[in-house]
Design an enzyme around this catalytic site. Sequence first.
Site, PDB file in Angstrom:
ATOM      1  CB  CYS A 165     -22.067 -33.883 -24.936  1.00  0.00           C
ATOM      2  SG  CYS A 165     -22.895 -35.426 -25.381  1.00  0.00           S
ATOM      3  NE  ARG A 215     -27.236 -35.678 -28.519  1.00  0.00           N
ATOM      4  CZ  ARG A 215     -25.981 -35.509 -28.059  1.00  0.00           C
ATOM      5  NH1 ARG A 215     -25.763 -34.739 -27.020  1.00  0.00           N
ATOM      6  NH2 ARG A 215     -24.974 -36.127 -28.628  1.00  0.00           N
TER       7      ARG A 215
END
Length: 232
Positions: free
Chosen positions: A53, A130
């Site tokens: 991330c 995600r």
Amino acid sequence: MSTATESRIPRINEQAPDFQAKSTHGVIKLSDYTSQGRYVLLFSHPSDFTPVCTTEFIEFARRHDDFERLNVQLIGISVDSIYSHIAWVRDIEEHAGVKIHFPVVADLDTKVAQLYGLIHEGASDTSTVRAVFAIDPKQNIRAIIYYPMQLGRSVDELIRVFEGLQTIDGNAVSVPANWQPGEPVIVPAPATVADASKRTNGGGAGLDVQTWYLSKKTLGKEASKELAGDAK
């Protein structure tokens, strides 16, 4: 039967669920951006202070000007607290030398995650997956992309998605596989036998007619200029 709140993934061309939530930029509302004529890239990440991330946030920050050129507002979201978001953003800015210009929603009560179906059993019971939702100025969902936790997103591809959507919306065309801005686009196929025959017998002036249902054309410079950001 379970009485838990049903979490359903919105579908392409459905209205994107509106929401109001706390973020690193204060309280934000999705419709505040779309009502200004902006496209929105809403993306979720599993958790703050995680390596994949972090690389995504750095690349989103580095490509800020490209998203601005396309009038695209980024909005990040996870179920971490606002203080975790602030600490993480500050850490990224300090160590990567970039500026995080977009808001990151703190969805501790998972209300936004439930609206967009972002918590998937089997992936995690508490973390958002995600995911990416491309939303147009009419607040319709135009594209949805999911990634496993271990696979970072391609920011080049996400920019191409919005370049493609804006070309489609502005010119009533489609774009082929691997299309890049400036390359030929696909025009609608004929809707009658007569028109199909006409197109394959010299009636497709200005078109690259490959077969009756597949014809391409190159857009003029004005269309390319508009995509480049004249309509900010």
